[in-house]
Design a protein around this motif. Sequence first.
Motif, PDB file in Angstrom:
ATOM      1  N   MET A 148       0.808  -1.213   0.000  1.00 16.92           N
ATOM      2  CA  MET A 148       0.000   0.000   0.000  1.00 16.92           C
ATOM      3  C   MET A 148       0.844   1.267   0.000  1.00 16.92           C
ATOM      4  SD  MET A 148      -2.537  -1.803  -0.273  1.00 16.92           S
ATOM      5  CE  MET A 148      -3.428  -0.358  -0.795  1.00 16.92           C
ATOM      6  N   VAL A 149       2.101   1.151   0.431  1.00 20.25           N
ATOM      7  CA  VAL A 149       2.961   2.331   0.473  1.00 20.25           C
ATOM      8  C   VAL A 149       3.294   2.807  -0.936  1.00 20.25           C
ATOM      9  CG1 VAL A 149       5.172   3.251   1.290  1.00 20.25           C
ATOM     10  CG2 VAL A 149       3.872   1.656   2.715  1.00 20.25           C
ATOM     11  N   TYR A 150       3.403   1.881  -1.875  1.00 22.92           N
ATOM     12  CA  TYR A 150       3.687   2.266  -3.265  1.00 22.92           C
ATOM     13  C   TYR A 150       2.418   2.423  -4.085  1.00 22.92           C
ATOM     14  CZ  TYR A 150       5.534   2.223  -8.018  1.00 22.92           C
ATOM     15  OH  TYR A 150       5.826   2.544  -9.314  1.00 22.92           O
ATOM     16  N   TYR A 151       1.444   1.556  -3.853  1.00 20.70           N
ATOM     17  CA  TYR A 151       0.295   1.499  -4.757  1.00 20.70           C
ATOM     18  C   TYR A 151      -0.542   2.772  -4.728  1.00 20.70           C
ATOM     19  CZ  TYR A 151      -3.298  -0.754  -7.563  1.00 20.70           C
ATOM     20  OH  TYR A 151      -4.154  -1.080  -8.591  1.00 20.70           O
ATOM     21  N   ARG A 152      -0.566   3.477  -3.620  1.00 14.67           N
ATOM     22  CA  ARG A 152      -1.408   4.663  -3.539  1.00 14.67           C
ATOM     23  C   ARG A 152      -0.858   5.857  -4.316  1.00 14.67           C
ATOM     24  NH1 ARG A 152      -5.563   4.749   0.335  1.00 14.67           N
ATOM     25  NH2 ARG A 152      -6.055   6.751  -0.625  1.00 14.67           N
ATOM     26  N   GLY A 153       0.459   5.879  -4.594  1.00 11.41           N
ATOM     27  CA  GLY A 153       1.018   7.048  -5.275  1.00 11.41           C
ATOM     28  C   GLY A 153       1.968   6.752  -6.411  1.00 11.41           C
ATOM     29  N   GLY A 154       2.513   5.539  -6.430  1.00  8.88           N
ATOM     30  CA  GLY A 154       3.433   5.181  -7.490  1.00  8.88           C
ATOM     31  C   GLY A 154       4.762   5.901  -7.402  1.00  8.88           C
ATOM     32  N   ARG A 155       5.492   5.878  -8.490  1.00  8.36           N
ATOM     33  CA  ARG A 155       6.822   6.479  -8.556  1.00  8.36           C
ATOM     34  C   ARG A 155       6.784   7.956  -8.164  1.00  8.36           C
ATOM     35  NH1 ARG A 155      12.377   5.924  -8.586  1.00  8.36           N
ATOM     36  NH2 ARG A 155      11.914   7.358  -6.899  1.00  8.36           N
ATOM     37  N   ALA A 156       5.718   8.667  -8.515  1.00  7.04           N
ATOM     38  CA  ALA A 156       5.643  10.103  -8.249  1.00  7.04           C
ATOM     39  C   ALA A 156       5.629  10.411  -6.759  1.00  7.04           C
ATOM     40  CB  ALA A 156       4.403  10.697  -8.914  1.00  7.04           C
ATOM     41  N   VAL A 211      -1.808   1.647 -13.168  1.00  8.20           N
ATOM     42  CA  VAL A 211      -0.424   1.337 -12.807  1.00  8.20           C
ATOM     43  C   VAL A 211       0.516   1.753 -13.935  1.00  8.20           C
ATOM     44  CG1 VAL A 211       1.202  -0.553 -12.405  1.00  8.20           C
ATOM     45  CG2 VAL A 211      -0.983  -0.516 -11.197  1.00  8.20           C
ATOM     46  N   ALA A 212       0.120   1.496 -15.162  1.00  8.44           N
ATOM     47  CA  ALA A 212       0.941   1.896 -16.312  1.00  8.44           C
ATOM     48  C   ALA A 212       1.097   3.415 -16.359  1.00  8.44           C
ATOM     49  CB  ALA A 212       0.320   1.380 -17.605  1.00  8.44           C
ATOM     50  N   ARG A 213       0.014   4.139 -16.081  1.00 10.12           N
ATOM     51  CA  ARG A 213       0.085   5.602 -16.087  1.00 10.12           C
ATOM     52  C   ARG A 213       1.000   6.123 -14.982  1.00 10.12           C
ATOM     53  NH1 ARG A 213      -5.519   4.970 -17.001  1.00 10.12           N
ATOM     54  NH2 ARG A 213      -6.010   5.520 -14.818  1.00 10.12           N
ATOM     55  N   MET A 214       1.106   5.359 -13.872  1.00 11.01           N
ATOM     56  CA  MET A 214       1.962   5.778 -12.756  1.00 11.01           C
ATOM     57  C   MET A 214       3.425   5.391 -12.987  1.00 11.01           C
ATOM     58  SD  MET A 214      -0.221   5.198  -9.210  1.00 11.01           S
ATOM     59  CE  MET A 214      -0.029   3.420  -9.253  1.00 11.01           C
ATOM     60  N   GLY A 215       3.683   4.715 -14.109  1.00  8.60           N
ATOM     61  CA  GLY A 215       5.057   4.356 -14.418  1.00  8.60           C
ATOM     62  C   GLY A 215       5.446   2.955 -14.019  1.00  8.60           C
ATOM     63  N   GLY A 216       4.480   2.149 -13.590  1.00 11.33           N
ATOM     64  CA  GLY A 216       4.767   0.776 -13.201  1.00 11.33           C
ATOM     65  C   GLY A 216       4.545  -0.197 -14.339  1.00 11.33           C
ATOM     66  N   ASP A 217       4.823  -1.454 -14.070  1.00  7.78           N
ATOM     67  CA  ASP A 217       4.609  -2.518 -15.049  1.00  7.78           C
ATOM     68  C   ASP A 217       3.304  -3.216 -14.695  1.00  7.78           C
ATOM     69  OD1 ASP A 217       4.534  -4.803 -16.595  1.00  7.78           O
ATOM     70  OD2 ASP A 217       6.643  -5.322 -16.300  1.00  7.78           O
ATOM     71  N   PRO A 218       2.239  -2.986 -15.440  1.00 12.16           N
ATOM     72  CA  PRO A 218       0.931  -3.537 -15.065  1.00 12.16           C
ATOM     73  C   PRO A 218       0.882  -5.057 -15.079  1.00 12.16           C
ATOM     74  CG  PRO A 218       0.852  -2.624 -17.285  1.00 12.16           C
ATOM     75  CD  PRO A 218       2.164  -2.208 -16.695  1.00 12.16           C
ATOM     76  N   ASP A 219       1.761  -5.679 -15.845  1.00 14.36           N
ATOM     77  CA  ASP A 219       1.763  -7.143 -15.910  1.00 14.36           C
ATOM     78  C   ASP A 219       2.563  -7.783 -14.786  1.00 14.36           C
ATOM     79  OD1 ASP A 219       0.216  -7.163 -18.259  1.00 14.36           O
ATOM     80  OD2 ASP A 219       2.001  -6.848 -19.491  1.00 14.36           O
ATOM     81  N   LYS A 220       3.406  -6.992 -14.118  1.00 11.29           N
ATOM     82  CA  LYS A 220       4.292  -7.552 -13.100  1.00 11.29           C
ATOM     83  C   LYS A 220       4.145  -6.892 -11.725  1.00 11.29           C
ATOM     84  CE  LYS A 220       6.451 -10.481 -15.816  1.00 11.29           C
ATOM     85  NZ  LYS A 220       6.336 -11.947 -15.602  1.00 11.29           N
TER      86      LYS A 220
END
Length: 373
Positions: A148-156, A211-220
């Motif tokens: 939850m620490v990453y998922y709520r805001g992503g790389r930004a 997730v893709a918009r936040m800069g993550g890999d949606p498949d992984k």
Amino acid sequence: MTPRETPPFRADHVGSLLRPPALRDARARAAAGEIGAVELRTVEDEAIREVVELQRAAGLRSATDGEFRRGSWHMDFIYRLRGIGKSDEQLHVTFHNDRGDLEFSPSAFRVTGEIGLDEVVFADDFTFLKSIVDPSVTPKQTIPSPSMVYYRGGRAAVDETVYPDLERFYDDLATAYRQQIAGMAGLGCTYLQLDDTSLAYLNDPEQRAMVARMGGDPDKQHVRNIATMNAALRDRPAGLRVTTHLCRGNFRSSWVAAGGYDFVADALFNELDVDGYFLEFDDERSGGFEPLRFVPKGKQVVLGLVTTKRGALESVDSLRARVEAAAKYVDIDQLCLSPQCGFSSTEEGNDLTLDEQKAKLERIVETAALIWD
């Protein structure tokens, strides 16, 4: 089949419970500066004593403090990790219900320093809970999963000057959680739950697009989250049973995501090192039971068949039929029964009464006894 002596139990529940009016009033007065922390904690203590007795009287083998000292199921914990603070920005989350949409705009947070743990979070809260439960009842502590620490805001949300490499961010996060888990065990906790919406959300194509918009890999992303959780659980003390709870959002009887567990099922059940899974299965948003075919021997699945989003009481026959349907994919001896989520993931609570909540907890115990005892 015999009753389970270790968590999760045949009849169990997720964690949060409806706040009684006296507690909600006290929290509002404390926020307004009308009462101090000592007076608020006195009110909280009494409300927790009463809700622990409610759980015992219903026949449950575990008890939580209802999360009565928190405003939300996750943010009260996350803000107490070193290196994380509130942001001036707000998150905008659209929840859905049968009547339409509901906008939720909590404060965002940012990782502005190296993540660490200065003290065991909720230590005093758990110590109080442990001191008041009946000897026949196991005190259960719930905390948000590290996902939850990453998922709520992503790389930004993670300062790149602090963590130019996200792998070090994940390493530090897992280390802080390992310290938290060891600390909870040191306080006598034998039943810990990591609440994780991400592993349910990621079954929804719209969430993977986010997730893709936040800069993550949606498949992984689910694989990354599972790896961080496993690192957090590494070297967990013997005797500590750990479960995880997955749901698709729970705020004032509304939800965020939809979709069965198919996308994450293989990795979720075969790679995540937990003893049991609390899974949301209260309506068609959760998909079918087919993904349970991936559950290996030795792990428990707690079927969340009783909804916390409405007050209408499920019948024993309907619940037994649903358990039997799930047992086509996983041994019935690996199954348990619970609500699909908490009754009050935030202090506002869901749209049902205290009496309806009580009836649902009692119905779970009644049904589980008929199936497994």
